[in-house]
Write an enzyme that holds these catalytic residues in place. Structure first.
Site, PDB file in Angstrom:
ATOM      1  N   GLU A 156       0.337  -4.398   9.237  1.00 22.50           N
ATOM      2  CA  GLU A 156      -0.786  -3.472   9.210  1.00 22.50           C
ATOM      3  C   GLU A 156      -1.859  -3.959   8.249  1.00 22.50           C
ATOM      4  OE1 GLU A 156       1.665   0.555  10.378  1.00 22.50           O
ATOM      5  OE2 GLU A 156       1.408   0.122   8.265  1.00 22.50           O
ATOM      6  N   CYS A 174       8.813  -7.090   3.262  1.00 18.20           N
ATOM      7  CA  CYS A 174       8.705  -7.560   1.875  1.00 18.20           C
ATOM      8  C   CYS A 174      10.105  -7.802   1.345  1.00 18.20           C
ATOM      9  CB  CYS A 174       7.994  -6.510   1.025  1.00 18.20           C
ATOM     10  SG  CYS A 174       7.580  -7.093  -0.648  1.00 18.20           S
ATOM     11  N   CYS A 205      10.799  -2.569  -4.679  1.00 18.91           N
ATOM     12  CA  CYS A 205      10.194  -1.475  -5.442  1.00 18.91           C
ATOM     13  C   CYS A 205      10.643  -0.140  -4.821  1.00 18.91           C
ATOM     14  CB  CYS A 205       8.669  -1.583  -5.413  1.00 18.91           C
ATOM     15  SG  CYS A 205       8.082  -3.173  -6.006  1.00 18.91           S
ATOM     16  N   CYS A 257       7.949   2.124  -2.751  1.00 19.32           N
ATOM     17  CA  CYS A 257       7.066   1.540  -1.733  1.00 19.32           C
ATOM     18  C   CYS A 257       7.729   1.545  -0.355  1.00 19.32           C
ATOM     19  CB  CYS A 257       6.694   0.115  -2.135  1.00 19.32           C
ATOM     20  SG  CYS A 257       5.615  -0.689  -0.933  1.00 19.32           S
TER      21      CYS A 257
END
Ligand code: SAH
Length: 358
Positions: free
Chosen positions: A103, A123, A127, A130
Site C-alpha cells: 500500500e 515487515c 513492533c 504496528c
C-alpha cells in the site's frame, strides 16, 4: 518474410527495459547501428514521463518502437484500487510484478502533497503497535517498484490537487534500511534531473534503528533526511514495544546517530507515540529530553492509531501536553501530528492490505 520476422519476435525472451541504465540504452541503439541519443530519448520516456507503452514514445519512428518491442518489455506496477478518505488522503493498493500487493498513501494538506511509500512486502520487524508487523515479510521491493509508487502518486497529486508531489516519506510498509540498495537506487532516480528531479531535501527515510546501516548512510553521503522511530529513550521500555531493539541497544543506536550528524550535519527527527502505562511517566519525558540534548534533533509526536488485536492505548492529552511543555521549555522543537486517512486505514501503522483484492 513477415512470418519469419514474427517467429523471431515470439521466440525471444524479452528483457525488462527498465533494468538498463541510460548508458546501456544508448549502447543498445549503437549496437543496432542507430544514433546513441535515441537511448537518451527512451530513458526520458521511461523515467521522466513514466510511460509504460512503447507506442506512446512519439519522437521515435515506428521502426524504432517496433525494435524496442521486439527486444524488451516494460514491467511496471498497477494501482489495483484506490480508497479516498474524507480528508482527501488516498490509499492505493499497489499490485507488484508478481501480483503481491503493498500500500502507498498520498497525503494532501493546504500547502503540500506527501507520498508515503512502501519499501517491503510485509515487515520482518516485530513492533507490537504496528499492523504491518503482523504480515510476514515476503520480499523486498525492487527499485522500480518503489519509484513507480512515487510516479503514480505524483500523477494523482496533479490530477486531484493540481500540483506535483512536494514530499516523500518512507513510512509505508516495511523497514527501508532492510532494503538498503533498492531504496537508495529508487531515491537516485527520484532525484535525477532526467527522471523526477525532486530535491533530496524533500525526502525522509524513516527507520526503526539499525545502527550499522545508519552509519552506512552517513558514509554514503546521502542527501535526504532521517527519521528514527524512537517511542522510548529508555532501553527497558523500548525493547518491550519493539522487541528487535534488544539486538540494537540504545547506546549503540545513539552512537550511530551521533555519527550520522557528524558526517551529514542533518538533524534527526524522533518519531514518538505516547501510550498509557508504557511511556507516560516524567522519567520517560526526562530520558527523551536528555537524548535530544545529546543529538541535534526534533521530536514528532504521532497520534497512535489503534490496531486490531492490541490493547495498547494512547495516553491522555494531559500526558502529551506534559511532553510538549517539558520539551519546549528545554528548547527542543516538538510537533504533534494528527493522523490522516483514519477512516480508510491509511494512517501510520495501519497498512495491512485489509482491502486487498485477491
Ligand atoms: N519501519 C520504518 C517505517 C515504517 S513505520 C520505521 O519504523 O520507521 C512508519 C512510522 O509509523 C513509524 O514511526 C512507526 O513507529 C509509526 N507507527 C507504526 N505503527 C503505528 C500506529 N499504530 N500508530 C501510529 N504510528 C505508528
Amino acid at each position: 518474410m513477415r512470418f519469419f520476422y514474427k517467429r523471431i519476435l515470439e521466440s525471444r525472451v524479452k528483457k525488462d527495459i527498465r533494468a538498463l541504465s541510460k548508458e546501456e540504452l544508448q549502447d543498445f541503439f549503437v549496437s543496432q547501428r542507430l544514433p546513441s541519443f535515441k537511448g537518451g530519448q527512451v530513458y526520458q520516456w521511461l523515467w521522466q514521463k513514466g510511460v509504460h507503452d512503447f507506442e506512446l514514445m512519439t519522437n521515435l519512428s515506428l521502426r524504432h518502437r517496433n525494435l524496442l518491442n521486439e527486444y524488451f518489455e516494460i514491467k511496471h506496477i498497477n494501482i489495483d484500487f484506490q480508497q479516498r478518505s474524507t480528508d482527501g488522503t488516498i490509499k492505493n493498493a499497489v499490485k507488484l510484478f508478481d501480483h503481491l500487493v503493498v500500500e502507498s498513501v498520498l497525503i494532501p494538506t493546504s500547502t503540500r502533497s506527501t507520498a508515503c511509500v512502501s519499501s517491503q512486502v510485509g515487515c520482518s520487524l516485530d513492533c507490537t503497535f504496528c499492523a504491518t508487523a503482523a504480515l510476514k515479510r515476503m520480499r523486498n521491493l525492487n527499485a522500480d517498484e518503489i519509484y513507480d509508487q512515487v510516479v503514480a502518486m505524483d500523477q494523482q497529486s496533479k490530477l486531484y490537487h493540481q500540483r506535483p508531489l512536494s514530499n516523500i516519506v518512507f513510512m509505508g510498509m516495511g523497514e527501508p534500511l532492510m532494503n538498503y540498495n533498492n531504496v537508495l537506487s529508487a531515491i537516485e532516480k527520484i532525484t535525477d534531473a532526467e527522471a523526477l528531479g525532486m530535491s533530496p531535501r524533500r525526502i525522509i527515510v524513516s527507520t526503526s534503528g539499525i545502527p550499522k546501516l545508519i552509519r552506512k548512510m552517513a558514509d554514503d553521503k546521502v542527501k535526504f533526511g532521517l527519521a528514527l522511530s524512537l517511542h522510548s529513550a529508555r532501553q527497558e521500555v523500548r525493547e518491550q514495544i519493539m522487541p528487535f531493539a534488544k539486538k540494537f541497544p540504545l547506546p549503540e543506536l545513539i552512537e550511530s546517530l551521533e555519527y550520522w550528524y557528524a558526517y551529514t550535519k542533518k538533524q534527526i527527527t524522533f518519531e514518538y507515540i505516547v501510550w498509557e502505562g508504557v511511556n507516560d511517566l516524567m522519567e520517560d519525558i526526562q530520558a527523551l529530553v536528555r537524548l535530544c540534548k545529546r543529538i541535534p534533533s526534533k521530536v514528532n509526536i504521532i497520534q497512535y492509531n489503534p490496531i486490531e488485536g492490541s490493547s495498547m492505548k494512547q495516553a491522555n492529552q494531559t500526558v502529551i501536553d506534559a511532553y510538549i511543555s517539558v520539551l519546549t521549555k528545554s528548547r527542543i522543537s516538538v510537533t504533534y501530528r494528527r493522523s490522516r486517512g483514519l477512516d480508510i486505514d491509511a494512517a501510520c501503522g495501519q497498512l495491512a492490505n485489509k482491502g486487498d483484492v485477491k
